[in-house]
Design a protein around this motif. Structure first.
Motif, PDB file in Angstrom:
ATOM      1  N   SER A  27      69.385  12.399 -21.843  1.00 54.86           N
ATOM      2  CA  SER A  27      68.094  12.886 -22.319  1.00 54.86           C
ATOM      3  C   SER A  27      67.539  13.891 -21.309  1.00 54.86           C
ATOM      4  CB  SER A  27      67.104  11.729 -22.479  1.00 54.86           C
ATOM      5  OG  SER A  27      67.633  10.713 -23.308  1.00 54.86           O
ATOM      6  N   ILE A  28      66.995  14.988 -21.815  1.00 50.80           N
ATOM      7  CA  ILE A  28      66.328  15.969 -20.971  1.00 50.80           C
ATOM      8  C   ILE A  28      64.839  15.901 -21.273  1.00 50.80           C
ATOM      9  CG2 ILE A  28      66.193  18.376 -20.256  1.00 50.80           C
ATOM     10  CD1 ILE A  28      68.888  17.067 -19.679  1.00 50.80           C
ATOM     11  N   LEU A  29      64.030  15.588 -20.251  1.00 49.50           N
ATOM     12  CA  LEU A  29      62.594  15.385 -20.412  1.00 49.50           C
ATOM     13  C   LEU A  29      61.832  16.545 -19.794  1.00 49.50           C
ATOM     14  CD1 LEU A  29      62.415  11.602 -19.409  1.00 49.50           C
ATOM     15  CD2 LEU A  29      62.809  12.588 -21.677  1.00 49.50           C
ATOM     16  N   ASP A  30      60.718  16.879 -20.413  1.00 51.38           N
ATOM     17  CA  ASP A  30      59.870  17.962 -19.932  1.00 51.38           C
ATOM     18  C   ASP A  30      58.899  17.414 -18.896  1.00 51.38           C
ATOM     19  OD1 ASP A  30      58.564  20.337 -19.633  1.00 51.38           O
ATOM     20  OD2 ASP A  30      57.464  20.241 -21.529  1.00 51.38           O
ATOM     21  N   GLY A  31      59.179  17.673 -17.632  1.00 49.99           N
ATOM     22  CA  GLY A  31      58.302  17.218 -16.580  1.00 49.99           C
ATOM     23  C   GLY A  31      58.914  16.099 -15.764  1.00 49.99           C
ATOM     24  N   PRO A  32      58.294  15.762 -14.642  1.00 55.42           N
ATOM     25  CA  PRO A  32      58.811  14.710 -13.752  1.00 55.42           C
ATOM     26  C   PRO A  32      58.516  13.313 -14.294  1.00 55.42           C
ATOM     27  CG  PRO A  32      56.774  15.584 -12.870  1.00 55.42           C
ATOM     28  CD  PRO A  32      57.093  16.414 -14.077  1.00 55.42           C
ATOM     29  N   LEU A  33      59.360  12.376 -13.916  1.00 60.80           N
ATOM     30  CA  LEU A  33      59.190  10.965 -14.265  1.00 60.80           C
ATOM     31  C   LEU A  33      59.618  10.149 -13.056  1.00 60.80           C
ATOM     32  CD1 LEU A  33      58.632   8.804 -16.532  1.00 60.80           C
ATOM     33  CD2 LEU A  33      61.093   8.903 -17.027  1.00 60.80           C
ATOM     34  N   THR A  34      58.829   9.166 -12.675  1.00 62.33           N
ATOM     35  CA  THR A  34      59.178   8.354 -11.513  1.00 62.33           C
ATOM     36  C   THR A  34      59.997   7.146 -11.933  1.00 62.33           C
ATOM     37  OG1 THR A  34      57.214   6.922 -11.618  1.00 62.33           O
ATOM     38  CG2 THR A  34      56.999   9.028 -10.440  1.00 62.33           C
ATOM     39  N   ARG A  35      60.744   6.618 -10.968  1.00 64.72           N
ATOM     40  CA  ARG A  35      61.521   5.418 -11.252  1.00 64.72           C
ATOM     41  C   ARG A  35      60.607   4.240 -11.558  1.00 64.72           C
ATOM     42  NH1 ARG A  35      63.408   0.880  -8.844  1.00 64.72           N
ATOM     43  NH2 ARG A  35      65.468   0.136  -9.571  1.00 64.72           N
ATOM     44  N   GLU A  36      59.467   4.163 -10.897  1.00 65.24           N
ATOM     45  CA  GLU A  36      58.541   3.061 -11.144  1.00 65.24           C
ATOM     46  C   GLU A  36      58.076   3.059 -12.602  1.00 65.24           C
ATOM     47  OE1 GLU A  36      58.447   5.126  -8.592  1.00 65.24           O
ATOM     48  OE2 GLU A  36      59.143   3.699  -7.064  1.00 65.24           O
ATOM     49  N   GLU A  37      57.774   4.247 -13.132  1.00 67.86           N
ATOM     50  CA  GLU A  37      57.372   4.337 -14.532  1.00 67.86           C
ATOM     51  C   GLU A  37      58.509   3.912 -15.455  1.00 67.86           C
ATOM     52  OE1 GLU A  37      54.286   7.960 -15.054  1.00 67.86           O
ATOM     53  OE2 GLU A  37      56.199   8.513 -14.119  1.00 67.86           O
ATOM     54  N   LEU A  38      59.712   4.361 -15.128  1.00 73.34           N
ATOM     55  CA  LEU A  38      60.857   4.031 -15.968  1.00 73.34           C
ATOM     56  C   LEU A  38      61.135   2.529 -15.948  1.00 73.34           C
ATOM     57  CD1 LEU A  38      63.171   5.003 -17.765  1.00 73.34           C
ATOM     58  CD2 LEU A  38      64.529   5.391 -15.684  1.00 73.34           C
ATOM     59  N   GLN A 122      66.372  22.294 -12.962  1.00 76.63           N
ATOM     60  CA  GLN A 122      65.627  23.540 -13.034  1.00 76.63           C
ATOM     61  C   GLN A 122      64.485  23.427 -14.044  1.00 76.63           C
ATOM     62  OE1 GLN A 122      68.692  26.422 -13.991  1.00 76.63           O
ATOM     63  NE2 GLN A 122      68.804  27.143 -11.878  1.00 76.63           N
ATOM     64  N   GLY A 123      63.402  24.139 -13.779  1.00 74.70           N
ATOM     65  CA  GLY A 123      62.289  24.182 -14.713  1.00 74.70           C
ATOM     66  C   GLY A 123      61.417  22.947 -14.694  1.00 74.70           C
ATOM     67  N   GLY A 124      61.513  22.131 -13.644  1.00 71.83           N
ATOM     68  CA  GLY A 124      60.675  20.946 -13.557  1.00 71.83           C
ATOM     69  C   GLY A 124      61.059  19.841 -14.522  1.00 71.83           C
ATOM     70  N   ARG A 125      62.264  19.917 -15.083  1.00 74.00           N
ATOM     71  CA  ARG A 125      62.697  18.900 -16.034  1.00 74.00           C
ATOM     72  C   ARG A 125      63.288  17.692 -15.297  1.00 74.00           C
ATOM     73  NH1 ARG A 125      67.220  21.749 -18.950  1.00 74.00           N
ATOM     74  NH2 ARG A 125      67.595  22.363 -16.776  1.00 74.00           N
ATOM     75  N   THR A 126      63.473  16.611 -16.070  1.00 77.61           N
ATOM     76  CA  THR A 126      64.093  15.393 -15.546  1.00 77.61           C
ATOM     77  C   THR A 126      65.190  14.939 -16.497  1.00 77.61           C
ATOM     78  OG1 THR A 126      62.013  14.705 -14.506  1.00 77.61           O
ATOM     79  CG2 THR A 126      63.683  13.008 -14.825  1.00 77.61           C
ATOM     80  N   ARG A 417      57.825  14.855 -23.062  1.00 76.27           N
ATOM     81  CA  ARG A 417      58.497  15.247 -24.295  1.00 76.27           C
ATOM     82  C   ARG A 417      60.007  15.297 -24.109  1.00 76.27           C
ATOM     83  NH1 ARG A 417      56.582  19.786 -28.619  1.00 76.27           N
ATOM     84  NH2 ARG A 417      58.487  19.858 -29.881  1.00 76.27           N
ATOM     85  N   LEU A 418      60.712  14.754 -25.093  1.00 72.57           N
ATOM     86  CA  LEU A 418      62.175  14.813 -25.101  1.00 72.57           C
ATOM     87  C   LEU A 418      62.605  16.190 -25.590  1.00 72.57           C
ATOM     88  CD1 LEU A 418      64.953  13.324 -24.883  1.00 72.57           C
ATOM     89  CD2 LEU A 418      64.662  12.735 -27.302  1.00 72.57           C
ATOM     90  N   LEU A 419      63.212  16.976 -24.710  1.00 73.04           N
ATOM     91  CA  LEU A 419      63.629  18.329 -25.051  1.00 73.04           C
ATOM     92  C   LEU A 419      64.978  18.353 -25.758  1.00 73.04           C
ATOM     93  CD1 LEU A 419      62.624  20.126 -21.722  1.00 73.04           C
ATOM     94  CD2 LEU A 419      61.321  19.999 -23.865  1.00 73.04           C
ATOM     95  N   ALA A 420      65.878  17.485 -25.343  1.00 75.83           N
ATOM     96  CA  ALA A 420      67.221  17.448 -25.938  1.00 75.83           C
ATOM     97  C   ALA A 420      67.837  16.086 -25.679  1.00 75.83           C
ATOM     98  CB  ALA A 420      68.106  18.549 -25.359  1.00 75.83           C
ATOM     99  N   GLN A 421      68.774  15.703 -26.548  1.00 75.25           N
ATOM    100  CA  GLN A 421      69.479  14.426 -26.419  1.00 75.25           C
ATOM    101  C   GLN A 421      70.969  14.690 -26.645  1.00 75.25           C
ATOM    102  OE1 GLN A 421      68.170  11.220 -25.706  1.00 75.25           O
ATOM    103  NE2 GLN A 421      70.353  10.850 -25.438  1.00 75.25           N
ATOM    104  N   TYR A 422      71.735  14.705 -25.553  1.00 75.61           N
ATOM    105  CA  TYR A 422      73.158  15.046 -25.637  1.00 75.61           C
ATOM    106  C   TYR A 422      74.015  13.776 -25.648  1.00 75.61           C
ATOM    107  CZ  TYR A 422      71.434  19.632 -24.233  1.00 75.61           C
ATOM    108  OH  TYR A 422      70.746  20.807 -24.165  1.00 75.61           O
ATOM    109  N   PRO A 423      74.922  13.638 -26.609  1.00 77.59           N
ATOM    110  CA  PRO A 423      75.847  12.496 -26.604  1.00 77.59           C
ATOM    111  C   PRO A 423      76.943  12.682 -25.559  1.00 77.59           C
ATOM    112  CG  PRO A 423      76.271  13.920 -28.501  1.00 77.59           C
ATOM    113  CD  PRO A 423      75.092  14.506 -27.776  1.00 77.59           C
TER     114      PRO A 423
END
Length: 480
Positions: A27-38, A122-126, A417-423
């Motif tokens: 999954s490619i997410l728009d913006g940072p995400l912390t491990r604690e949140e996950l 790149q682009g601040g994604r996670t 936001r989920l930008l893309a979901q690659y299998p």
């Protein structure tokens, strides 16, 4: 407590240091995400995702298939991990990291899943890479597992509290109970074998390896005619005899992988579909055929005959949520030998129509009955012997190509936001050292390509060929 089916257990039996049965999603997410949140999200949602809460319990001496039993606690310190890419954090670096993670076997002493939060894109994604063992889920169920962590809107991550409806721990059977169950299964094995013979005889021409044995096709054809004469029903389409040609991506795979990914506009694919009167899946299969043709030409390895592709078909009924693997593999030609793109599309459309018609008339469930007809203690030996034989001879297919429809609305993970979901799928000695899987999401088709590192070192070339193939089809008209 649930016992693995014979088909589930096959994914355990064939696994070796080089044949690894992980299926995953990136999954490619728009913006940072912390491990604690996950971790909070996983803790909150895991109550509704059975594969995350179950570990395997083996039967003494391997006399029967293992059981899934619920873990008392989920060790999220073990299962949820994080890492960061070095600068610049581009797609090539991400693909390399995912390939390394995907090649590692899961520890069977824990529930069979791992989750990696990948920073530095790149682009601040996670990135969020989630892998599970194929013994626990198939591709369709894997998409459902990932969906359990996603929301329809940008909701905040849940609090750190445990979910109120967390299920009670369910312990496995005692040794005596397992042995009693094993004895009962042995009694029913002949009934499964009889069902297999009844179902499989008319379908010998679609069983990998068996279909190439002398007499298999005539027996299959004669049995279908006899069944129609006795009971009526529609005529099942004949399948062509397919010879698996030699390619650089067939043979024993190594322990290392390559992974590349690309997005294609779904609207462009639909325009081609509408112009030629075919399906979205036909267009995706044709894009794969075109990309492979160009790659094989570049490597001076294009066969004169079509490639043979394995295409997974789901056996799940609409709305059903049966656990474990509910999938079968159909075999089709992939006409890489045809130079004209228009003719190539029509050839793929015809081949896919043939196997879809056949599947719809008689859903292929023979594999399940074949697996269940053998004592579990022998199944593992048979599975490993078959894989060893295939690795030394001609494989039943050149590669796997799959297309899975997904949601066409934006989704979110902890408000990002989920930008893309690659299998991210499987390559083996038997299925070939190349797997092309597509997943549609929110107006895009995300294609994940897994390859053996030595067989296809330039895997990113295939993503460029897929883009070029779509541009080529967009310029064509049916009559031009």
């Amino acid at each position: 407590m649930r016992q693995l089916s014979a088909l589930d257990a096959q994914f355990l039996n064939f696994e070796t240091e080089t044949n690894v049965a992980n299926i995953a999603g990136l999954s490619i997410l728009d913006g940072p995400l912390t491990r604690e949140e996950l971790v909070r999200l996983v803790r909150h949602r895991s109550a509704s995702v059975a594969p995350l809460r179950q570990r395997m319990m083996s039967v003494p001496f391997g006399l029967d298939h293992p059981y899934w039993v619920q873990d008392d606690t989920i060790d999220l310190d073990y299962h949820v991990r994080e890492l960061a890419l070095p600068a610049p954090g581009d797609d090539a670096q991400l693909g390399e990291q995912v390939a390394r993670l995907h090649a590692r076997r899961l520890d069977r002493g824990h529930p069979l899943w791992e989750m990696y939060l990948i920073h530095g894109l790149q682009g601040g994604r996670t990135g969020l890479y989630v892998k599970l063992h194929h013994a626990a889920i198939d591709g369709m169920m894997g998409a459902d597992v990932l969906a359990a962590f996603m929301d329809l809107g940008p909701s905040e991550c849940p609090s750190g509290e445990e979910p109120a409806d967390a299920p009670e721990a369910e312990h496995g059977p005692e040794t005596v109970e397992m042995l009693v169950r094993t004895a009962a299964r042995l009694v029913t094995n002949p009934a499964h074998l009889l069902r297999f013979l009844v179902l499989a005889a008319p379908r010998l021409d679609e069983i990998p390896i068996v279909s190439r044995m002398p007499g298999a096709v005539p027996v299959s054809r004669a049995t279908r005619r006899l069944s129609r004469w006795l009971g009526g029903g529609d005529e099942v389409p004949e399948l062509p005899r397919l010879t698996v040609p030699r390619t650089p991506f067939n043979g024993p795979v190594s322990a290392h992988r390559r992974f590349a990914f690309v997005d294609l506009p779904l609207d462009d694919v639909k325009r081609v579909k509408n112009a030629f009167g075919v399906s979205v899946n036909d267009v995706v299969m044709t894009l794969a055929a075109t990309a492979l043709r160009r790659w094989l030409i570049e490597h001076d390895a294009l066969p004169d005959e079509p490639l043979v592709a394995g295409v997974p078909f789901s056996l799940r009924d609409v709305g059903a949520d049966a656990p474990g693997n509910q999938v079968t593999l159909m075999i089709t030609s992939l006409d890489t030998q045809i130079a004209d793109p228009r003719e190539r599309l029509q050839a793929v459309h015809k081949a896919m129509g043939r196997i879809k018609d056949r599947f719809n008339l008689a859903s292929a469930r023979w594999l399940r009955h074949l697996s269940e007809s053998m004592p579990a203690a022998l199944t593992g030996l048979a599975d490993r012997a078959a894989l060893s034989l295939i690795s030394q001879t001609t494989p039943p297919v050149n590669l796997i190509v799959s297309n899975v429809p997904g949601p066409q609305i934006p989704l979110y993970v902890c408000g990002r936001r989920l930008l893309a979901q690659y299998p991210v799928s499987v390559v083996t000695d038997a299925s070939g050292g190349l797997n092309i899987t597509a997943f549609s999401y929110n107006g895009r088709i995300a294609v994940g390509i897994v390859a053996d590192r030595k067989m296809v070192p330039d895997v990113w070339a295939l993503t460029a060929h897929l883009k070029d193939a779509l541009e080529e089809l967009k310029t064509l008209t049916p009559s031009s």
